[in-house]
Design an enzyme around this catalytic site. Structure first.
Site, PDB file in Angstrom:
ATOM      1  N   LYS A  35       0.836  -1.207   0.000  1.00  0.00           N
ATOM      2  CA  LYS A  35       0.000   0.000   0.000  1.00  0.00           C
ATOM      3  C   LYS A  35       0.872   1.260   0.000  1.00  0.00           C
ATOM      4  CE  LYS A  35      -4.108  -2.127   1.910  1.00  0.00           C
ATOM      5  NZ  LYS A  35      -5.199  -2.149   2.850  1.00  0.00           N
ATOM      6  N   ASN A 213     -25.167   3.013  11.552  1.00  0.00           N
ATOM      7  CA  ASN A 213     -25.097   1.827  10.689  1.00  0.00           C
ATOM      8  C   ASN A 213     -26.192   0.820  11.017  1.00  0.00           C
ATOM      9  OD1 ASN A 213     -23.127   2.689   9.030  1.00  0.00           O
ATOM     10  ND2 ASN A 213     -21.461   1.615  10.025  1.00  0.00           N
ATOM     11  N   TYR A 256     -40.922  10.140  15.958  1.00  0.00           N
ATOM     12  CA  TYR A 256     -40.846   8.793  16.564  1.00  0.00           C
ATOM     13  C   TYR A 256     -39.411   8.304  16.790  1.00  0.00           C
ATOM     14  CZ  TYR A 256     -45.646   8.805  14.807  1.00  0.00           C
ATOM     15  OH  TYR A 256     -46.938   9.141  14.527  1.00  0.00           O
ATOM     16  N   CYS A 267     -54.251   2.734  16.885  1.00  0.00           N
ATOM     17  CA  CYS A 267     -53.838   2.398  15.510  1.00  0.00           C
ATOM     18  C   CYS A 267     -52.571   1.556  15.425  1.00  0.00           C
ATOM     19  CB  CYS A 267     -53.649   3.672  14.706  1.00  0.00           C
ATOM     20  SG  CYS A 267     -55.177   4.577  14.516  1.00  0.00           S
ATOM     21  N   LYS A 270     -52.756  -2.211  16.552  1.00  0.00           N
ATOM     22  CA  LYS A 270     -53.752  -2.925  15.739  1.00  0.00           C
ATOM     23  C   LYS A 270     -53.222  -3.185  14.322  1.00  0.00           C
ATOM     24  CE  LYS A 270     -57.124  -0.248  13.978  1.00  0.00           C
ATOM     25  NZ  LYS A 270     -57.130  -0.348  12.528  1.00  0.00           N
ATOM     26  N   LYS A 323     -51.330   9.071  24.608  1.00  0.00           N
ATOM     27  CA  LYS A 323     -50.371  10.175  24.429  1.00  0.00           C
ATOM     28  C   LYS A 323     -50.955  11.481  24.937  1.00  0.00           C
ATOM     29  CE  LYS A 323     -50.986  11.175  19.513  1.00  0.00           C
ATOM     30  NZ  LYS A 323     -50.379  11.158  18.231  1.00  0.00           N
TER      31      LYS A 323
HETATM   32  N1  NAD Z   1     -14.973   1.310   4.736  1.00  0.00           N
HETATM   33  C1  NAD Z   1     -15.905   2.198   5.016  1.00  0.00           C
HETATM   34  O1  NAD Z   1     -16.798   2.508   4.215  1.00  0.00           O
HETATM   35  C2  NAD Z   1     -15.910   2.883   6.333  1.00  0.00           C
HETATM   36  C3  NAD Z   1     -16.695   4.031   6.511  1.00  0.00           C
HETATM   37  C4  NAD Z   1     -16.663   4.688   7.741  1.00  0.00           C
HETATM   38  C5  NAD Z   1     -15.885   4.186   8.774  1.00  0.00           C
HETATM   39  N2  NAD Z   1     -15.150   3.053   8.595  1.00  0.00           N
HETATM   40  C6  NAD Z   1     -14.323   2.597   9.709  1.00  0.00           C
HETATM   41  O2  NAD Z   1     -12.991   3.072   9.474  1.00  0.00           O
HETATM   42  C7  NAD Z   1     -12.031   2.111   9.917  1.00  0.00           C
HETATM   43  C8  NAD Z   1     -11.148   1.695   8.767  1.00  0.00           C
HETATM   44  O3  NAD Z   1     -11.921   1.036   7.796  1.00  0.00           O
HETATM   45  P1  NAD Z   1     -11.335   0.637   6.373  1.00  0.00           P
HETATM   46  O4  NAD Z   1     -12.462   0.088   5.605  1.00  0.00           O
HETATM   47  O5  NAD Z   1     -10.551   1.777   5.825  1.00  0.00           O
HETATM   48  O6  NAD Z   1     -10.309  -0.531   6.802  1.00  0.00           O
HETATM   49  P2  NAD Z   1      -9.288  -1.284   5.862  1.00  0.00           P
HETATM   50  O7  NAD Z   1      -9.191  -2.662   6.373  1.00  0.00           O
HETATM   51  O8  NAD Z   1      -9.621  -1.056   4.424  1.00  0.00           O
HETATM   52  O9  NAD Z   1      -7.911  -0.538   6.130  1.00  0.00           O
HETATM   53  C9  NAD Z   1      -7.234  -0.568   7.339  1.00  0.00           C
HETATM   54  C10 NAD Z   1      -5.749  -0.340   7.062  1.00  0.00           C
HETATM   55  O10 NAD Z   1      -5.061  -0.209   8.294  1.00  0.00           O
HETATM   56  C11 NAD Z   1      -3.779  -0.768   8.130  1.00  0.00           C
HETATM   57  N3  NAD Z   1      -3.149  -1.006   9.439  1.00  0.00           N
HETATM   58  C12 NAD Z   1      -3.416  -1.973  10.346  1.00  0.00           C
HETATM   59  N4  NAD Z   1      -2.619  -1.841  11.408  1.00  0.00           N
HETATM   60  C13 NAD Z   1      -1.852  -0.761  11.188  1.00  0.00           C
HETATM   61  C14 NAD Z   1      -0.840  -0.103  11.934  1.00  0.00           C
HETATM   62  N5  NAD Z   1      -0.460  -0.546  13.119  1.00  0.00           N
HETATM   63  N6  NAD Z   1      -0.245   0.994  11.403  1.00  0.00           N
HETATM   64  C15 NAD Z   1      -0.636   1.444  10.194  1.00  0.00           C
HETATM   65  N7  NAD Z   1      -1.574   0.862   9.443  1.00  0.00           N
HETATM   66  C16 NAD Z   1      -2.175  -0.219   9.933  1.00  0.00           C
HETATM   67  C17 NAD Z   1      -4.055  -2.030   7.324  1.00  0.00           C
HETATM   68  O11 NAD Z   1      -2.880  -2.545   6.710  1.00  0.00           O
HETATM   69  C18 NAD Z   1      -5.078  -1.493   6.325  1.00  0.00           C
HETATM   70  O12 NAD Z   1      -4.428  -1.000   5.173  1.00  0.00           O
HETATM   71  C19 NAD Z   1     -12.855   0.976  10.524  1.00  0.00           C
HETATM   72  O13 NAD Z   1     -12.994   1.206  11.897  1.00  0.00           O
HETATM   73  C20 NAD Z   1     -14.199   1.087   9.835  1.00  0.00           C
HETATM   74  O14 NAD Z   1     -15.240   0.535  10.601  1.00  0.00           O
HETATM   75  C21 NAD Z   1     -15.134   2.416   7.397  1.00  0.00           C
END
Ligand code: NAD
Length: 435
Positions: A35, A213, A256, A267, A270, A323
C-alpha cells in the site's frame, strides 16, 4: 497543516486524497509495504470514484507521500489520524487490536517530540476507546494528556462507492475531545468543509456510528420485509416505498425517533398486528416487523421491573392516556404497567387532566372498562393530594403545574420520567426511563 494518516485502506486512502486536495501536507502510514508503494507511485490503494485523480495530483504536487516508518510520520506532522481497521472478532465483538498497536506506534513517535500533537480517531471504535488510546500514549511516551498531546474522536460517515463526495459533503462533522486545543485543531483541518460541526461528548461521538449503521441496516431489512409481503399480494413494493418516503412529516423525519416509553393507541398496535397476520397467512417470515411488539412489551416490563425494585409501594401515574393531549385510553401502554402493579398489591394513584370518566364513551369506554373496571377509584382530581399520596411519580405527560408544585415543596420523591422533561431532570431523585 501537516497530517499523518495511519491506515491506508478505504478510509485512509480517501482521507489522504481529500485532505491533500484541501491543501494539507499528508504522510500516510501503513504496515503494508504494497500500500505504501502504491501511494508513493501516485496510485490509490482502493477502487473508488475520483480517488485515482486525487491521489495522483496530491502525489505530483508533493502533498502526499507514504511510509512504514511511523516514528518519522509522527515527528513530521502536527495531527495524526487513526484510520486502521476494527473488524469483528470471532465472537462478534469489535477487535480493537489494530487501534492498540497504532496507539503504541504514535506513542513511540511522540517520545522526544517537543510540539503539541493531536491524535484523531477516525475509525469506528468501542465507547471508551478515546480514553484508552490516551492512556496507552501517556504510559509509553511519558507525555501528558492535554498538555503535550490530546485525543479527538471524529467518526467517519463515508459510504463506499460515493466516498469522495461524502468526504467533502458530509451532513455533519462530529468532533469530541476533552481538549479545547484539539477541537480547534480539528476544526482547522476541516475549515474548507461546509458541513456544520457538532461538538459533542466523547461517548456520544464513539456511539454514533454504531447507531447510524444499525439504523441503515434496519431500514434496508424493513424495506425488504415490506417488499416480500407486497410481492405475495401482487403489490408493487418499489412504488409503495417511494410513496412511503414522500411523507417527510412522519415517515422520513425526526418523528418517533426519541427514546422513551412504549407505543400504544388505537392504531399502531392494531395495524402492526394486522400486517404480521397478512405475512403469516402467506407463510412468510418477517422477523423485524414480527418482533416490534415484543420490543414494545419489554419496554413496559422494564418500567414495571424498575418500580418493583424501587422499594416503594405508593405509585403515582401522571397521564394515563396513550399520548399527551388526548383522553384516548385504548391500548395506552402505561395501563399495562398499572394493571401489573395493582396485581402485585401496589397502591396506584392516577392523575390525568384530560381523562374524565363521566365523559368517556364508545370504544374508549369499552376498552377501559374491560382493562381496569375500577379506574375511577384510582383517579385523583386534586393534583396536590395526588402528589402527597404518591412515593414515586411516573411522568407520562408534561404537566407544568406538577413541576411548579414539586419545586415549591422541594420534593425528594422518586420521579420516573417517560417523556424527557428538562425541568424535572434537576430533581434529586430523578430517573429517566432510558436516558
Ligand atoms: N470502509 C468504510 O466505508 C468505512 C466508513 C466509515 C468508517 N469506517 C471505519 O474506518 C475504519 C477503517 O476502515 P477501512 O475500511 O478503511 O479498513 P481497511 O481494512 O480497508 O484498512 C485498514 C488499514 O489499516 C492498516 N493497518 C493496520 N494496522 C496498522 C498499523 N499498526 N499501522 C498502520 N496501518 C495499519 C491495514 O494494513 C489497512 O491497510 C474501521 O474502523 C471502519 O469501521 C469504514
Amino acid at each position: 497543516m501537516k497530517i499523518s494518516v495511519f491506515g491506508l485502506g478505504y478510509v485512509g486512502c480517501v482521507s489522504i486524497g481529500c485532505l491533500a486536495k484541501m491543501g494539507h501536507k499528508i504522510i500516510g502510514v501503513d504496515v503494508s509495504e504494497t500500500k505504501v508503494k502504491l501511494i508513493n507511485t501516485g496510485k490509490p490503494t482502493i477502487v473508488e470514484k475520483s480517488i485515482g485523480q486525487l491521489i495522483k495530483s496530491g502525489y505530483e504536487s508533493k502533498r502526499i507521500s507514504a511510509t512504514t516508518d511511523y516514528k518519522k510520520a509522527v515527528k513530521e506532522s502536527d495531527v495524526s489520524f487513526i484510520c486502521v481497521g476494527t473488524p469483528n472478532s470471532v465472537s462478534g465483538h469489535l477487535n480493537m487490536n489494530f487501534i492498540k498497536s497504532v496507539s503504541e506506534e504514535i506513542a513511540e513517535g511522540l517520545k522526544g517530540k517537543e510540539k503539541f500533537h493531536t491524535i484523531v480517531i477516525r475509525s469506528t471504535v468501542l465507547p471508551g476507546t478515546n480514553k484508552e488510546v490516551s492512556q496507552i500514549i501517556e504510559k509509553i511516551s511519558s507525555k501528558k494528556n492535554l498538555v503535550d498531546y490530546c485525543v479527538v474522536s471524529n467518526p467517519e460517515f463515508l459510504r463506499e462507492g460515493n466516498a469522495v463526495d461524502d468526504y467533502f459533503n458530509p451532513s455533519i462533522t462530529v468532533v469530541a475531545s476533552e481538549s479545547t486545543k484539539g477541537i480547534k485543531e480539528i476544526k482547522k483541518v476541516y475549515k474548507k468543509i461546509k458541513a456544520p460541526v457538532a461538538q459533542v461528548s466523547v461517548g456520544l461521538a464513539e456511539m454514533l456510528k454504531f447507531v447510524n449503521n444499525t439504523f441503515h441496516a434496519l431500514k434496508i431489512s424493513f424495506a425488504n420485509e415490506i417488499g416480500n409481503v407486497c410481492k405475495k399480494l401482487g403489490i408493487d413494493s418499489v412504488e409503495l416505498m417511494t410513496l412511503f418516503a414522500l411523507d417527510d412529516k412522519l415517515n422520513i423525519s425526526k418523528a418517533y425517533l426519541r427514546p422513551g416509553f412504549a407505543y400504544g393507541g388505537s392504531c399502531l398496535p392494531k395495524d402492526l398486528r394486522a400486517l404480521n397476520t397478512i405475512a403469516h397467512d402467506h407463510y412468510l417470515e418477517i422477523p423485524i416487523i414480527g418482533n416490534i411488539e415484543r420490543s414494545n412489551y419489554l419496554q413496559k416490563k422494564y418500567l414495571f421491573d424498575e418500580l418493583n425494585n424501587s422499594g416503594k409501594k405508593k405509585i403515582g401515574v401522571l397521564g394515563i392516556s396513550f399520548k399527551e393531549g388526548t383522553d384516548d385510553l385504548r391500548e395506552s401502554p402505561i395501563l399495562d404497567v398499572v394493571e401489573r402493579l395493582i396485581g402485585k398489591g401496589y397502591k396506584v394513584n392516577v392523575y390525568d387532566e384530560n381523562v374524565n370518566m363521566s365523559n368517556i364513551i364508545g370504544a374508549n369506554k369499552n376498552f377501559i372498562m374491560n382493562k381496569l373496571p375500577h379506574i375511577s377509584s384510582l383517579l385523583y382530581l386534586d393534583i396536590k393530594k395526588f402528589i402527597a399520596d404518591s412515593e414515586v411519580i411516573i411522568i407520562n405527560a408534561n404537566n407544568p403545574k406538577l413541576v411548579k408544585l414539586l419545586k415549591a415543596s422541594k420534593s425528594d420523591k422518586i420521579i420516573y420520567d417517560l417523556v424527557y422533561s428538562n425541568e424535572l431532570k434537576k430533581f434529586k431523585n430523578y430517573r429517566g426511563i432510558n436516558w
